[in-house]
Design a protein around this motif. Sequence first.
Motif, short mmCIF file in Angstrom:
data_model
loop_
_atom_site.label_atom_id
_atom_site.label_comp_id
_atom_site.label_asym_id
_atom_site.label_seq_id
_atom_site.Cartn_x
_atom_site.Cartn_y
_atom_site.Cartn_z
N LYS A 1 7.45 10.61 -2.61
CA LYS A 1 7.15 9.19 -2.51
C LYS A 1 6.17 8.80 -3.62
O LYS A 1 5.08 9.35 -3.69
CB LYS A 1 6.55 8.87 -1.14
N ARG A 2 6.59 7.86 -4.43
CA ARG A 2 5.75 7.43 -5.55
C ARG A 2 5.60 5.92 -5.52
O ARG A 2 6.51 5.20 -5.11
CB ARG A 2 6.35 7.88 -6.88
N SER B 1 8.41 -3.89 -11.74
CA SER B 1 8.85 -2.71 -11.01
C SER B 1 8.44 -2.73 -9.54
O SER B 1 8.92 -1.91 -8.76
CB SER B 1 8.28 -1.44 -11.67
N CYS B 2 7.56 -3.64 -9.15
CA CYS B 2 7.11 -3.69 -7.76
C CYS B 2 8.18 -4.34 -6.88
O CYS B 2 8.50 -5.52 -7.06
CB CYS B 2 5.81 -4.48 -7.63
N ALA C 1 0.84 -1.21 0.00
CA ALA C 1 0.00 0.00 0.00
C ALA C 1 0.87 1.26 0.00
O ALA C 1 0.69 2.17 0.80
CB ALA C 1 -0.96 0.00 1.19
N CYS C 2 1.81 1.30 -0.93
CA CYS C 2 2.75 2.42 -1.01
C CYS C 2 2.02 3.74 -1.25
O CYS C 2 1.00 3.78 -1.94
CB CYS C 2 3.75 2.21 -2.15
N GLU C 3 2.58 4.83 -0.68
CA GLU C 3 2.02 6.15 -0.96
C GLU C 3 2.25 6.47 -2.43
O GLU C 3 3.25 6.08 -3.01
CB GLU C 3 2.70 7.22 -0.11
N ASN C 4 1.32 7.22 -2.99
CA ASN C 4 1.44 7.57 -4.40
C ASN C 4 1.51 9.08 -4.56
O ASN C 4 0.54 9.79 -4.30
CB ASN C 4 0.28 7.00 -5.21
N ALA D 1 -2.97 2.81 -15.37
CA ALA D 1 -3.91 1.73 -15.03
C ALA D 1 -3.82 1.31 -13.56
O ALA D 1 -4.65 0.54 -13.10
CB ALA D 1 -3.65 0.51 -15.91
N ILE D 2 -2.80 1.79 -12.82
CA ILE D 2 -2.66 1.40 -11.42
C ILE D 2 -3.42 2.39 -10.55
O ILE D 2 -3.10 3.58 -10.50
CB ILE D 2 -1.18 1.37 -10.99
N GLU D 3 -4.43 1.89 -9.87
CA GLU D 3 -5.24 2.70 -8.98
C GLU D 3 -5.14 2.13 -7.56
O GLU D 3 -4.26 1.31 -7.29
CB GLU D 3 -6.69 2.72 -9.49
#
Length: 509
Positions: free
Chosen positions: A169-170, A206-207, A108-111, A181-183
């Motif tokens: 932080k991305r 990339s994760c 649940a990384c900050e975006n 497409a990543i929500e």
Amino acid sequence: MRGLETNVRRLRKQVFVEIARVAYNSDSINDDIEAIPYTITPGDTPQYCDNIYRERAITSERVRLAMGMSLRPEDRPVHVTQGIEESAIDEKYYEPPLMQVIPSACNACENNIYEVSNQCKGCVAHPCMEVCPMNAISFVNGKSYIDQNKCIKCGKCKANCPYDAIANKRRPCADACGVGAIESDEHGRAKINEEKCVSCGMCMVSCPFGAIADKSQLFQLIRAMKSGREIIAEIAPAFVGQFGEYATPERIKAALIKLGFQDVYEVAIGADIGAMAEAEHYVEAVASGKQPFLLTSCCPSWAMLAKKYFPETISMISNELTPMVATARIIKKEHPNASVVFIGPCAAKKLEASRRTVRSDVDFVITFEELDAMFIVQDIEFDDFRQGIPMEDATGAGRGYAVAGGVADAVRACIKEYHPEVEVNIEHAEGLSECRKVLTLAKAGRKNGCLIEGMGCPGGCIAGAGTNIPLNQATVAVRNFKGATKQAIPDIAILEDKDLGIEIQKPEA
């Protein structure tokens, strides 16, 4: 992280190896599949995560995806092997969604959040405060502080901090996705919007938590091979160098025959056909002024991007067969009873083989990563082969398709050879963000007269989600293989086979 040997890659490899081992050797598939999480994480010491229970839960979901099944629901108990009867067969296509987020693995990384780090010196100038257009930055306990309710993510504070004390932080998966497409779900975890996704797999690689994985046909392919069916491999041009220093092209072909494939074809044969066909298409349609530009068709993510986001360009996409499909049709014509497996670097090819709009003639798709698991389980060592089996099917033009710019170079070479009077204008884009930019320019009429090559993966096919080695190594390997090829470009006579669906007239002498 591309090309690095990380714990995420090690876990993926272990799962594929164990799935291959079950497919080859198991007489009790359900029990052996259920045991894989415990084989990978034995005892009470986790190998990759903070605890053994989470690690086994993540591995269980990876096992399901590697079997071609979907993730289990989070709100009710379901065995790892539930639904395996539909997958434990020797003939099964992928079912969308291909890419899935494993909830238990997602951090649940900050975006896109700007935060002040402990590097802040509390300087007198406070440039971060001075440049903030929303007065979102204050001075608290001798340090700058950003009010997230006011911040508009403009980045001016970070750009003006003399100590680089402000972090942006991305979410890595979202950063890698060129189509947005990543929500996020209700828990802040990553979620893939299937309406936007073009299945390039860049989010997956990339994760850093390995929370995204794709489905596989590895198990089904091995069972089909064990059944005695005639199965022929077609291997993509990016294969060179993917299996270690001893794995020369000749030894790779010999190893594939030893695995049980009846024959091996280079997909570069289909690429040669595509280069010639698109060269003729460009001359006939674009150089003549009938059509403003031409888009290459070999990358499925690029083609899907154009169709989803730039529907007005659909008629500009080359309607020639992709190398994978052209090669498969050659194989089916010469071996009508055979099943065809495409072996390549690309996740998106898994869905291309399943599409209903164009008959692909491809029965299975596996990646280099998945093939490596088969080599491991079958104890195939490339330095054991004193002599390989020569690969002499294709030209340098087709073999160069694997590297970004290689498709356009091949088409340009064919035009120069057969239509020297025609000037060709080339554009190429790699990575979906760059692809979107060039399509926007083309839509606006700023790329008229161009042959536009698009590659969904930055670097081209050699950077695909299913590759084994770093991009720079792969680039050198492919270029050396291409350079050592006896014939630089294909003879136009190869296009005279009308059964492949290619209708190109040979130019007059």
